[in-house]
Scaffold this motif. Structure first.
Motif, PDB file in Angstrom:
ATOM      1  N   VAL A 187       0.997 -17.682  68.190  1.00  0.00           N
ATOM      2  CA  VAL A 187       0.388 -16.861  69.231  1.00  0.00           C
ATOM      3  C   VAL A 187      -0.281 -15.662  68.573  1.00  0.00           C
ATOM      4  N   MET A 188      -1.590 -15.547  68.765  1.00  0.00           N
ATOM      5  CA  MET A 188      -2.368 -14.479  68.150  1.00  0.00           C
ATOM      6  C   MET A 188      -2.561 -13.345  69.156  1.00  0.00           C
ATOM      7  N   ILE A 189      -2.098 -12.140  68.775  1.00  0.00           N
ATOM      8  CA  ILE A 189      -2.191 -10.981  69.668  1.00  0.00           C
ATOM      9  C   ILE A 189      -2.795  -9.792  68.918  1.00  0.00           C
ATOM     10  N   PRO A 204       4.376  -8.253  66.083  1.00  0.00           N
ATOM     11  CA  PRO A 204       4.254  -9.649  65.608  1.00  0.00           C
ATOM     12  C   PRO A 204       5.225  -9.976  64.477  1.00  0.00           C
ATOM     13  N   ASP A 205       5.479 -11.252  64.302  1.00  0.00           N
ATOM     14  CA  ASP A 205       6.283 -11.730  63.165  1.00  0.00           C
ATOM     15  C   ASP A 205       5.495 -11.617  61.864  1.00  0.00           C
ATOM     16  N   VAL A 206       4.198 -11.895  61.959  1.00  0.00           N
ATOM     17  CA  VAL A 206       3.313 -11.820  60.789  1.00  0.00           C
ATOM     18  C   VAL A 206       2.182 -10.865  61.122  1.00  0.00           C
ATOM     19  N   PHE A 207       2.086  -9.789  60.358  1.00  0.00           N
ATOM     20  CA  PHE A 207       1.085  -8.751  60.619  1.00  0.00           C
ATOM     21  C   PHE A 207      -0.251  -9.117  59.971  1.00  0.00           C
ATOM     22  N   VAL A 208      -1.345  -8.912  60.725  1.00  0.00           N
ATOM     23  CA  VAL A 208      -2.696  -9.071  60.182  1.00  0.00           C
ATOM     24  C   VAL A 208      -3.464  -7.793  60.504  1.00  0.00           C
ATOM     25  N   PRO A 209      -3.952  -7.068  59.500  1.00  0.00           N
ATOM     26  CA  PRO A 209      -4.610  -5.783  59.754  1.00  0.00           C
ATOM     27  C   PRO A 209      -5.947  -5.928  60.472  1.00  0.00           C
ATOM     28  N   TYR A 210      -6.363  -4.849  61.063  1.00  0.00           N
ATOM     29  CA  TYR A 210      -7.670  -4.726  61.714  1.00  0.00           C
ATOM     30  C   TYR A 210      -8.759  -5.010  60.679  1.00  0.00           C
ATOM     31  N   THR A 253       5.464 -18.665  66.072  1.00  0.00           N
ATOM     32  CA  THR A 253       5.220 -17.486  65.242  1.00  0.00           C
ATOM     33  C   THR A 253       4.199 -16.591  65.943  1.00  0.00           C
ATOM     34  N   ILE A 254       4.525 -15.315  66.073  1.00  0.00           N
ATOM     35  CA  ILE A 254       3.598 -14.345  66.662  1.00  0.00           C
ATOM     36  C   ILE A 254       2.829 -13.697  65.517  1.00  0.00           C
ATOM     37  N   VAL A 255       1.492 -13.754  65.584  1.00  0.00           N
ATOM     38  CA  VAL A 255       0.638 -13.308  64.485  1.00  0.00           C
ATOM     39  C   VAL A 255      -0.332 -12.243  65.000  1.00  0.00           C
ATOM     40  N   GLY A 256      -0.516 -11.171  64.214  1.00  0.00           N
ATOM     41  CA  GLY A 256      -1.532 -10.187  64.579  1.00  0.00           C
ATOM     42  C   GLY A 256      -1.052  -8.758  64.479  1.00  0.00           C
ATOM     43  N   ARG A 257      -1.325  -7.977  65.539  1.00  0.00           N
ATOM     44  CA  ARG A 257      -0.943  -6.565  65.575  1.00  0.00           C
ATOM     45  C   ARG A 257      -0.173  -6.276  66.864  1.00  0.00           C
ATOM     46  N   LEU A 270      16.134   0.751  70.781  1.00  0.00           N
ATOM     47  CA  LEU A 270      15.476  -0.340  71.508  1.00  0.00           C
ATOM     48  C   LEU A 270      15.475  -1.620  70.674  1.00  0.00           C
ATOM     49  N   LYS A 271      16.506  -1.775  69.835  1.00  0.00           N
ATOM     50  CA  LYS A 271      16.625  -2.944  68.966  1.00  0.00           C
ATOM     51  C   LYS A 271      17.384  -4.056  69.707  1.00  0.00           C
ATOM     52  N   PHE A 272      16.856  -5.272  69.627  1.00  0.00           N
ATOM     53  CA  PHE A 272      17.485  -6.428  70.258  1.00  0.00           C
ATOM     54  C   PHE A 272      17.567  -7.567  69.253  1.00  0.00           C
ATOM     55  N   LYS A 273      18.473  -8.538  69.510  1.00  0.00           N
ATOM     56  CA  LYS A 273      18.612  -9.701  68.642  1.00  0.00           C
ATOM     57  C   LYS A 273      18.307 -10.978  69.402  1.00  0.00           C
ATOM     58  N   THR A 274      17.580 -11.887  68.736  1.00  0.00           N
ATOM     59  CA  THR A 274      17.305 -13.198  69.314  1.00  0.00           C
ATOM     60  C   THR A 274      18.518 -14.104  69.066  1.00  0.00           C
ATOM     61  N   PRO A 275      18.573 -15.277  69.694  1.00  0.00           N
ATOM     62  CA  PRO A 275      19.711 -16.191  69.470  1.00  0.00           C
ATOM     63  C   PRO A 275      19.959 -16.522  68.009  1.00  0.00           C
ATOM     64  N   LYS A 276      18.905 -16.529  67.178  1.00  0.00           N
ATOM     65  CA  LYS A 276      19.065 -16.832  65.756  1.00  0.00           C
ATOM     66  C   LYS A 276      19.292 -15.589  64.904  1.00  0.00           C
ATOM     67  N   GLY A 277      19.439 -14.441  65.572  1.00  0.00           N
ATOM     68  CA  GLY A 277      19.745 -13.221  64.846  1.00  0.00           C
ATOM     69  C   GLY A 277      18.556 -12.415  64.367  1.00  0.00           C
ATOM     70  N   ASN A 278      17.348 -12.795  64.754  1.00  0.00           N
ATOM     71  CA  ASN A 278      16.165 -12.026  64.370  1.00  0.00           C
ATOM     72  C   ASN A 278      16.100 -10.731  65.176  1.00  0.00           C
ATOM     73  N   ILE A 279      15.672  -9.651  64.523  1.00  0.00           N
ATOM     74  CA  ILE A 279      15.582  -8.346  65.172  1.00  0.00           C
ATOM     75  C   ILE A 279      14.211  -8.198  65.843  1.00  0.00           C
ATOM     76  N   VAL A 280      14.214  -7.813  67.114  1.00  0.00           N
ATOM     77  CA  VAL A 280      12.988  -7.527  67.858  1.00  0.00           C
ATOM     78  C   VAL A 280      13.164  -6.173  68.543  1.00  0.00           C
TER      79      VAL A 280
END
Length: 531
Positions: free
Chosen positions: A291-293, A408-414, A315-319, A390-400
């Motif tokens: 998902v590109m945001i 995003p999970d993967v950052f892509v700069p402007y 995977t969430i990709v972007g900014r 404002l920290k939360f955990k997903t079922p697999k333990g990832n921090i959001v």
């Protein structure tokens, strides 16, 4: 950094507040009798309007006073509770429904004549035989020559009741006599899926520009077609998407999540929650979704990104996204106008609210983009401000994190090399589209002989055409715009615009995406995961 670049997303933000909402199936607990019983506060406003109507020394348009009053009240609530005047309701409703009744053409007035830039695919005009380049001389016997009408008036003359007929007289280059077309007005789709094609042999791509009533149907059709072409992965492009209907976002998420997974929930002022879960109909549960945001992905776009991220899917990709977590409901005011009032907040499956603060007022709220830019957040993910509270955990333990958008999970700069405020302005104001039409209209036969594949792979925009654009803009804008510093970028946009007029749906983004660093990143991620 120029003011134009800083305030462009501010305009996007205002558009989000004014035109887009994520209405759900929400109901008030109170009856209309309870909601609208007389009280002193309402009496005070009514008396004031009556006094101005009957006693004030000069005649005053009290309708405009009421509009100002309503806007003033809503401005003191939150940034997304908005008033829709009667004159804007039809356009807003059509945009959210995803269709309108008309003849299905994209036109502009060229040399005092309505000129068809292109017909809408499968629309009434296309079915009747009208093509790009046709000049509409008259409609039902009334001459439209001379340039005496503004665009709104022309639209009114061409639109009408569904299934009603419109006789158009048309001049077509190379044809000595005027042509007559009997066009039956019908519903015309306003596409919310801008493009759907294969990026690689296994990676499909779908771009959605908003979430209207018709969006899920468009998306589902596109997804099925991509699967038939071999897509096992999907790049879902939600950049710049300001949102729309909540239930449409839920339906799209349902294609990716397994049965009974929580998608989103809303909570109103009384604490009542309304939860939405995935069903058994998922079409892409086994495939990987990217998902590109970006900073202008809001509302329903954030519901999709948040639901997938919190369920450890894709995977969430972007900014970092916009940060709108409020739900509006449209309510009629009895005179053709309406308000969209914030009635609840939505939360992602882990319990995150991604609504950013508006405690310091609406102006400060919409200046948030400038703050992100000044902090360097758009270029460096380490500059993104997060709160441990404002920290939360997903079922697999990832921090959001909650509070102010989806990170995003993967950052892509402007991409500063492909972001030019002058070019963005020219594109959005229609100058590039109209210029390309005029270039195309000079020699349609030559362009018609170019195959789609040959155009995409081999066609190049010449320096001569870039210079012609500079001359065109000098005439139209009375300013001396020169493209020496970013000529290749201009050529890229001109080729994409030409592709759209020649080949229609998806062609614009298929060209534009060839120089898109975020799409390149998604392709790399997909290839790495496949190895």
């Amino acid at each position: 950094m120029s003011k134009a670049k800083i305030y462009f997303p501010l305009i996007i933000g205002v558009a989000i507040a004014a035109g887009i909402f994520i209405g759900g199936k929400l109901n008030f607990g109170d009856t209309s009798d309870k909601l609208f019983t007389a009280n002193s506060k309402k009496d005070k406003l009514n008396r004031l309007i009556d006094y101005i109507d009957y006693e004030y020394v000069e005649d005053v348009n009290t309708d405009s006073i009421v509009d100002v009053t309503v806007n003033g009240i809503l401005n003191n609530l939150d940034p997304h509770s908005v008033y829709i005047p009667k004159e804007d309701m039809q356009k807003v409703t059509e945009n959210m429904k995803g269709n309108f009744v008309g003849i299905g053409i994209n036109f502009y007035t060229f040399k005092d004549t309505i000129t068809v830039i292109k017909t809408i695919e499968n629309g009434p005009s296309a079915k009747a035989g009208i093509v790009g380049g046709d000049r509409i001389v008259s409609a039902n016997g009334e001459s439209l020559l001379g340039g005496g009408y503004d665009n709104d008036t022309l639209v009114d003359k061409l639109k009408g009741e569904r299934y009603s007929n419109l006789i158009l007289e048309v001049f077509r280059k190379g044809t000595p006599d005027l042509l007559s077309f009997d066009v039956t007005r019908d519903e015309v789709s306003i596409k919310s899926v801008d493009a759907a094609y294969m990026l690689t042999e296994t990676l499909g791509y779908i771009k959605i520009n908003r979430f209207a009533e018709s969006t899920y149907k468009e998306f589902s059709k596109a997804l099925k077609n991509l699967k038939k072409q071999g897509a096992t992965g999907l790049a879902l492009d939600l950049r710049g998407n300001p949102g729309g209907f909540l239930e449409i976002a839920v339906s799209i998420v349902d294609e990716f999540l397994e049965d009974d997974k929580l998608v989103v929930y809303t909570r109103n002022k009384k604490g009542k929650e309304d939860r939405s879960y995935a069903t058994s109909r998922g079409e892409f549960e086994e495939g990987h979704v990217y998902v590109m945001i970006d900073e202008n992905s809001a509302s329903a776009s954030e519901i999709i990104a948040g639901a997938l991220q919190d369920n450890d899917k894709g995977t969430i990709v972007g900014r970092r996204s916009y940060g709108k977590g409020l739900v509006q409901r449209e309510m009629k005011l009895g005179d053709g106008s309406a308000v969209r009032l914030t009635v609840s907040k939505y939360y992602t499956p882990t319990g995150r609210s991604i609504q950013r603060s508006y405690e310091n007022g609406n102006r400060d709220y919409y200046d948030d983009f400038a703050d992100r830019l000044n902090r360097g957040e758009l270029l460096d993910e380490k500059k993104i401000e997060v709160a441990d509270s404002l920290k939360f955990k997903t079922p697999k333990g990832n921090i959001v994190y909650g509070g102010g958008g989806i990170i995003p999970d993967v950052f892509v700069p402007y991409d500063t090399s492909m972001q030019n405020e002058t070019l963005t302005f020219l594109e959005k104001r229609g100058y590039l589209n109209n210029f390309i039409f005029e270039q195309l209209d000079k020699d349609r036969a030559t362009y018609a002989a170019i195959s789609k594949s040959d155009f995409f792979e081999n066609f190049t925009i010449s320096d001569t055409m870039v210079h012609a654009l500079e001359d065109y803009l000098k005439l139209k804008t009375r300013s001396n715009i020169v493209f020496v510093a970013y000529k290749e970028e201009v050529k890229h946009y001109l080729k994409a615009t030409l592709a759209e007029q020649l080949f229609g749906f998806g062609a614009y983004f298929k060209i534009l995406n060839k120089h898109d660093i975020m799409i390149d990143k998604v392709i790399d991620l997909n290839q790495t995961s496949s190895n």
